[in-house]
Scaffold this motif. Structure first.
Motif, PDB file in Angstrom:
ATOM      1  N   PRO A 154       0.807  -1.220   0.000  1.00 21.98           N
ATOM      2  CA  PRO A 154       0.000   0.000   0.000  1.00 21.98           C
ATOM      3  C   PRO A 154       0.844   1.275   0.000  1.00 21.98           C
ATOM      4  CG  PRO A 154      -0.990  -1.616   1.438  1.00 21.98           C
ATOM      5  CD  PRO A 154       0.329  -2.192   1.015  1.00 21.98           C
ATOM      6  N   ALA A 155       1.899   1.309   0.783  1.00 21.55           N
ATOM      7  CA  ALA A 155       2.734   2.510   0.832  1.00 21.55           C
ATOM      8  C   ALA A 155       3.382   2.780  -0.519  1.00 21.55           C
ATOM      9  CB  ALA A 155       3.799   2.360   1.918  1.00 21.55           C
ATOM     10  N   GLU A 156       3.842   1.721  -1.179  1.00 21.73           N
ATOM     11  CA  GLU A 156       4.469   1.890  -2.492  1.00 21.73           C
ATOM     12  C   GLU A 156       3.451   2.321  -3.536  1.00 21.73           C
ATOM     13  OE1 GLU A 156       8.046  -1.461  -2.151  1.00 21.73           O
ATOM     14  OE2 GLU A 156       6.016  -2.055  -2.739  1.00 21.73           O
ATOM     15  N   PHE A 157       2.251   1.754  -3.467  1.00 24.94           N
ATOM     16  CA  PHE A 157       1.217   2.107  -4.439  1.00 24.94           C
ATOM     17  C   PHE A 157       0.855   3.588  -4.301  1.00 24.94           C
ATOM     18  CE2 PHE A 157      -1.824  -0.573  -7.028  1.00 24.94           C
ATOM     19  CZ  PHE A 157      -2.260   0.475  -7.816  1.00 24.94           C
ATOM     20  N   ALA A 158       0.649   4.037  -3.067  1.00 24.76           N
ATOM     21  CA  ALA A 158       0.321   5.447  -2.852  1.00 24.76           C
ATOM     22  C   ALA A 158       1.474   6.354  -3.272  1.00 24.76           C
ATOM     23  CB  ALA A 158      -0.042   5.677  -1.391  1.00 24.76           C
ATOM     24  N   ALA A 159       2.716   5.925  -3.009  1.00 28.84           N
ATOM     25  CA  ALA A 159       3.881   6.742  -3.352  1.00 28.84           C
ATOM     26  C   ALA A 159       3.993   6.968  -4.852  1.00 28.84           C
ATOM     27  CB  ALA A 159       5.157   6.083  -2.820  1.00 28.84           C
ATOM     28  N   ALA A 160       3.439   6.045  -5.656  1.00 27.68           N
ATOM     29  CA  ALA A 160       3.467   6.218  -7.112  1.00 27.68           C
ATOM     30  C   ALA A 160       2.665   7.433  -7.548  1.00 27.68           C
ATOM     31  CB  ALA A 160       2.932   4.964  -7.794  1.00 27.68           C
ATOM     32  N   PHE A 161       1.799   7.944  -6.660  1.00 25.86           N
ATOM     33  CA  PHE A 161       0.968   9.101  -6.975  1.00 25.86           C
ATOM     34  C   PHE A 161       1.318  10.302  -6.084  1.00 25.86           C
ATOM     35  CE2 PHE A 161      -1.394   5.338  -8.264  1.00 25.86           C
ATOM     36  CZ  PHE A 161      -1.745   5.672  -9.566  1.00 25.86           C
ATOM     37  N   ASP A 162       2.558  10.340  -5.607  1.00 28.04           N
ATOM     38  CA  ASP A 162       2.984  11.420  -4.708  1.00 28.04           C
ATOM     39  C   ASP A 162       2.695  12.800  -5.281  1.00 28.04           C
ATOM     40  OD1 ASP A 162       3.806  10.024  -2.507  1.00 28.04           O
ATOM     41  OD2 ASP A 162       5.932  10.013  -3.028  1.00 28.04           O
TER      42      ASP A 162
END
Length: 251
Positions: free
Chosen positions: A22-30
């Motif tokens: 989840p953290a990586e997925f959200a970070a893709a949309f920083d």
């Protein structure tokens, strides 16, 4: 919208390594997340197994995760419990979203994971975009990712077998895509996705699903966004690249 119920059990083998948690997925949309106000209200309108929705909730946002698949909703809820993330889930297709929320309820709506092509034809796609636009506050943004269908169609009907195994949680799987490309853009196309997972005892679990899709040109998508009151603010579209992201703002 097509279900993905059969693939839900093995869906993590379809997610890229860079977006697995989840953290990586959200970070893709920083970049777009940085545009949001504190305590923003966000809808993930095709949440799948919940990586993005749970990642956004972990950033302190007020998150709703929706999907047409009951199995995907259950997987999202399970992931939220595992990571102690607070979010709301709603089982609904795009056209049903206004039945669950007031207009102008969200600061941002996500429609990612190459999901929009499952809306049935131009009329279904326009209805989906209209629903998502209605739920955005003035100045709110729709974040949409898409396959570059111009490239997909140019490749014709084919079988794509990944050239290496995908490892998730200590287990390997082979991922296969079978494309049925119709003669004309407006016709129903099909993608069959199969995941053959090798378990610890050597047994093989196969899950597959034949999915309907209705492709669209990039220019066509831009016109449809405009027609539902959304202005394209940013686009990564490149006709030679397999996928792109569009950020569109509510007038």
């Amino acid at each position: 919208m097509t279900g993905y119920d059969a693939l839900a059990e093995v869906y993590e083998w379809l997610i890229s390594d860079a977006k697995l948690t989840p953290a990586e997925f959200a970070a893709a949309f920083d970049d777009v997340i940085g545009l949001l106000p504190p305590n923003a209200h966000v809808l993930d309108s095709s949440c799948g197994t919940g990586q993005l929705a749970v990642g956004l909730a972990g950033l302190g946002m007020q998150v709703v995760a929706s999907d047409a698949s009951a199995v995907m909703i259950r997987r999202t809820e399970k992931l939220a419990v595992e990571l102690a993330a607070s979010l709301r889930t709603v089982r609904a297709g795009w056209h049903e979203l206004p039945d669950h929320f007031d207009d102008a309820s969200f600061d941002m709506v996500f429609c990612v994971g190459n999901s929009l092509h499952h809306a049935e034809g131009a009329s279904g796609r326009l209805a989906a975009l209209e629903s998502m636009s209605r739920l955005l506050r003035p100045g709110g943004r729709l974040v949409l990712t898409s396959r570059t269908w111009e490239l997909v169609r140019a490749g014709g009907s084919r079988l794509d077998i990944r050239d290496q195994l995908v490892r998730r949680n200590g287990r390997d799987a082979l991922v296969i895509y079978r494309w049925e490309i119709a003669p004309h853009w407006e016709q129903e196309h099909h993608i069959e996705i199969a995941v053959a997972r090798v378990d610890a005892d050597g047994s093989v679990l196969v899950r597959s699903e034949l999915l309907s899709c209705w492709p669209y040109r990039y220019d066509e998508l831009g016109s449809e966004l405009h027609s539902v009151g959304l202005r394209v603010e940013k686009s990564t579209f490149d006709p030679e690249v397999e996928g792109y992201m569009v950020i569109a703002t509510k007038a």
